[in-house]
Design an enzyme around this catalytic site. Structure first.
Site, PDB file in Angstrom:
ATOM      1  N   GLY A 169       0.781  -1.237   0.000  1.00  0.00           N
ATOM      2  CA  GLY A 169       0.000   0.000   0.000  1.00  0.00           C
ATOM      3  C   GLY A 169       0.810   1.283   0.000  1.00  0.00           C
ATOM      4  O   GLY A 169       0.248   2.367   0.143  1.00  0.00           O
ATOM      5  N   GLU A 196       3.983  -6.704   1.244  1.00  0.00           N
ATOM      6  CA  GLU A 196       3.437  -7.028  -0.083  1.00  0.00           C
ATOM      7  C   GLU A 196       3.276  -5.781  -0.957  1.00  0.00           C
ATOM      8  O   GLU A 196       2.167  -5.440  -1.345  1.00  0.00           O
ATOM      9  CB  GLU A 196       2.048  -7.658   0.078  1.00  0.00           C
ATOM     10  CG  GLU A 196       2.014  -8.921   0.883  1.00  0.00           C
ATOM     11  CD  GLU A 196       0.604  -9.331   1.271  1.00  0.00           C
ATOM     12  OE1 GLU A 196       0.412 -10.516   1.569  1.00  0.00           O
ATOM     13  OE2 GLU A 196      -0.306  -8.474   1.290  1.00  0.00           O
ATOM     14  N   GLY A 201       3.098  -3.559  -4.257  1.00  0.00           N
ATOM     15  CA  GLY A 201       2.883  -3.741  -5.691  1.00  0.00           C
ATOM     16  C   GLY A 201       3.178  -2.445  -6.416  1.00  0.00           C
ATOM     17  O   GLY A 201       4.172  -2.290  -7.118  1.00  0.00           O
ATOM     18  N   ARG A 202       2.309  -1.438  -6.143  1.00  0.00           N
ATOM     19  CA  ARG A 202       2.393  -0.149  -6.831  1.00  0.00           C
ATOM     20  C   ARG A 202       3.775   0.499  -6.727  1.00  0.00           C
ATOM     21  O   ARG A 202       4.294   1.018  -7.707  1.00  0.00           O
ATOM     22  CB  ARG A 202       1.349   0.791  -6.212  1.00  0.00           C
ATOM     23  CG  ARG A 202       1.210   2.127  -6.921  1.00  0.00           C
ATOM     24  CD  ARG A 202       0.370   3.096  -6.078  1.00  0.00           C
ATOM     25  NE  ARG A 202      -0.801   2.493  -5.524  1.00  0.00           N
ATOM     26  CZ  ARG A 202      -2.020   2.524  -6.057  1.00  0.00           C
ATOM     27  NH1 ARG A 202      -2.208   3.153  -7.186  1.00  0.00           N
ATOM     28  NH2 ARG A 202      -3.036   1.932  -5.454  1.00  0.00           N
ATOM     29  N   TYR A 225     -11.337   6.283  -9.683  1.00  0.00           N
ATOM     30  CA  TYR A 225     -10.960   6.860  -8.377  1.00  0.00           C
ATOM     31  C   TYR A 225     -10.741   8.357  -8.427  1.00  0.00           C
ATOM     32  O   TYR A 225     -10.286   8.943  -7.428  1.00  0.00           O
ATOM     33  CB  TYR A 225      -9.646   6.245  -7.875  1.00  0.00           C
ATOM     34  CG  TYR A 225      -9.539   4.747  -7.996  1.00  0.00           C
ATOM     35  CD1 TYR A 225     -10.433   3.909  -7.327  1.00  0.00           C
ATOM     36  CD2 TYR A 225      -8.540   4.159  -8.760  1.00  0.00           C
ATOM     37  CE1 TYR A 225     -10.323   2.534  -7.439  1.00  0.00           C
ATOM     38  CE2 TYR A 225      -8.427   2.789  -8.872  1.00  0.00           C
ATOM     39  CZ  TYR A 225      -9.332   1.973  -8.212  1.00  0.00           C
ATOM     40  OH  TYR A 225      -9.220   0.616  -8.325  1.00  0.00           O
ATOM     41  N   CYS A 277     -16.836   6.525 -25.343  1.00  0.00           N
ATOM     42  CA  CYS A 277     -18.104   7.243 -25.441  1.00  0.00           C
ATOM     43  C   CYS A 277     -18.654   7.635 -24.084  1.00  0.00           C
ATOM     44  O   CYS A 277     -19.773   7.242 -23.742  1.00  0.00           O
ATOM     45  CB  CYS A 277     -19.099   6.394 -26.192  1.00  0.00           C
ATOM     46  SG  CYS A 277     -18.530   6.123 -27.863  1.00  0.00           S
ATOM     47  N   GLU A 278     -17.879   8.303 -23.287  1.00  0.00           N
ATOM     48  CA  GLU A 278     -18.451   8.928 -22.098  1.00  0.00           C
ATOM     49  C   GLU A 278     -17.566  10.068 -21.618  1.00  0.00           C
ATOM     50  O   GLU A 278     -16.349  10.052 -21.797  1.00  0.00           O
ATOM     51  CB  GLU A 278     -18.752   7.914 -20.999  1.00  0.00           C
ATOM     52  CG  GLU A 278     -17.624   7.059 -20.520  1.00  0.00           C
ATOM     53  CD  GLU A 278     -18.119   6.082 -19.453  1.00  0.00           C
ATOM     54  OE1 GLU A 278     -18.556   4.987 -19.845  1.00  0.00           O
ATOM     55  OE2 GLU A 278     -18.080   6.415 -18.256  1.00  0.00           O
TER      56      GLU A 278
END
Ligand code: LLP
Length: 467
Positions: A270, A312, A314-315, A360, A387-388
């Site tokens: 995290g 752990e 990741g990012r 997010y 398309c948004e």
């Protein structure tokens, strides 16, 4: 210079909009003599010529250096307090066989969260015992495959899973190492979807139930309880949340150790990274040192031995390694509220290759990659081609005002949860992932083709005609 009132408060108008702040860009990103962006010596135009856009460009040496740095920092911080650390790379951030090999060669283990991630790690030749297995709803067949493969610790996430894992272990004649995921109740300061230890969410066992649940795990001879686990959330910048979780967990760890030895404590991942120059990531060594100090003082207060630690991330390993390249297609100057102009720069990807801004409200930064420009910086919004209206790649960034169709736009720090959460909205093909190292580029995950996109449509015959 004119600062646009539409700019968010954190975004300051730069003197020039060509710089590559080292806090955000991968280690080997630089401008060439002609002003082009090059990553590990491969220029943006060369990458686009060979692989098209969009393309994810991963700076191999950067990813490996960050893995090595995190491992080194935690190893030395915890060695100082007489402990050791197992680092699990959280494969959910981005996994392919090549990355799995980089991580294990750097001495890391790998955390997987599904049979698919496990299959990738095993296909990479990673020894199953070096994998940890997470998930709040692992299927019976996932558990069976994992146990049969000889996987490392399975993280038990609910009471019902105890019997499921114990039964699979007996069936395969194994003693299965397990951890127990605890919901520490710590309110990490991050996006609501990324906070995983508040009371009202699906992960783990509440602290108050943990002793009874561990006692239940210990009744199974086919299970080997190695320790408790907590992951408070993702993209977290301050150490206070990690410190609070470590304290709460160590109190529980001490109570559990009174009954039988508990070798390990897993503090999760995290650790936040910088997506824009307004973000300030915690230096890894500082984080490791402060966690080691907390663990040391808590253990001495509780009169227990310092356990082996697991983490752990990741990012923080893979996120900053990758830059996405897009091509500008159309540009519109949009007058907002009759007072200020926002330049909409539309590129050839979007929420299919990076859904984080839409999901997010995540911020990113961007640069023109094929040239430098001394045109006045202008407030731009980089939009995708879906398309948004929420299909935004970079919500707010100052780009040189002469940005034009055909320019290559580079968005840094897209390595974590970009490709991993990519999708085929509007039948866009997922882009390739290209690794660059010492002037050379090679595909490590090929991009999808139109044929791939049509291949699962049961209404199409092998000849390509519809029935
Ligand atoms: N351990 C566990 C149990 C996790 O659930 C996660 C992330 C990690 C480790 C790794 O966290 P990291 O170091 O990468 O922050 N899709 C979201 C992030 C979801 C994270 C899920 N779990 C995003 O794009 O920000």
């Amino acid at each position: 210079m004119f600062a646009n009132p539409l700019a968010p408060e954190w975004l300051t108008a730069p003197a020039e909009a060509n710089s590559l702040p080292s806090t955000v860009w991968s280690h080997n990103a630089a401008r060439t003599e002609t002003g082009e962006l090059a990553i590990a010596g491969v220029t943006a135009t060369q990458l686009v010529r060979d692989f098209g856009t969009p393309v994810y460009v991963i700076d191999e040496a950067d990813a490996i250096a960050r893995a090595t740095e995190i491992k080194g920092a935690f190893d030395s911080a915890f060695a100082r307090i007489g402990s050791s650390v197992k680092v699990y790379y959280a494969g959910k951030a981005f996994l392919c066989t090549e990355v799995a090999r980089w991580m294990t060669a750097a001495g890391l283990n790998i955390d997987v969260a599904s049979a698919g991630e496990m299959a990738v790690a095993l296909a990479a030749g990673v020894d199953a015992s070096r994998l940890g297995f997470h998930g709040n709803n692992k299927s019976l067949s996932e558990i069976d495959r994992a146990v049969r493969a000889g996987i490392g610790p399975i993280v038990i996430d609910s009471v019902v899973e105890i019997g499921r894992v114990a039964e699979a272990a007996s069936r395969h004649g194994r003693t299965q190492p397990v951890r127990l995921r605890i919901n520490s109740g710590v309110h990490a300061s991050t996006h609501e979807y990324l906070a995983t230890a508040r009371e009202d969410q699906k992960f783990g066992i509440p602290l108050s139930d943990a002793e009874a649940v561990v006692a239940q795990i210990r009744t199974h001879s086919s299970l080997d309880f190695v320790g408790i686990h907590s992951h408070i959330g993702s993209q977290i910048f301050d150490t206070a949340g990690f410190a609070e979780a470590a304290q709460r967990l160590l109190e529980l760890h001490a109570r559990l150790s009174a009954a039988a030895p508990v070798p390990e404590l897993n503090l999760g991942g995290g650790f936040g990274i910088a997506y824009t120059s307004a973000d300030e990531a915690l230096p890894v060594a500082e984080l490791a040192e402060s966690l080691a100090s907390i663990v040391e003082s808590e253990c001495s207060r509780l009169g227990i031995e310092v356990p082996r630690i697991a983490i752990e991330p990741g990012r923080s390993i893979i996120g900053p390694s990758t830059t996405t390249l897009y091509t500008v297609g159309t540009i519109k100057d949009v007058l907002v509220d009759g007072e200020a102009v926002r330049k909409y720069v539309s590129v050839d990807g979007g929420m299919s290759d990076n859904i984080r801004p839409a999901l997010y409200g995540a911020d990113y930064s961007a640069r023109i990659a094929n040239r430098v420009s001394d045109a006045d910086p202008t407030l731009a919004r980089i939009a995708g081609k879906h398309c948004e209206a929420g299909d935004i790649v970079v919500r707010a960034e100052y780009l040189p005002g002469d940005v034009e169709p055909g320019d290559i736009i580079a968005v840094p720090a897209t390595g974590a949860y970009g490709w991993a959460m990519s999708n085929n909205y509007n039948y866009l093909a997922r882009p390739p992932v290209v690794a660059v190292l010492e002037g050379k580029a090679r595909i490590i995950v090929r991009g999808e083709t139109e044929e791939d996109l049509l291949s699962r449509d049961a209404g199409i015959t092998p000849s390509g005609d519809s029935e």
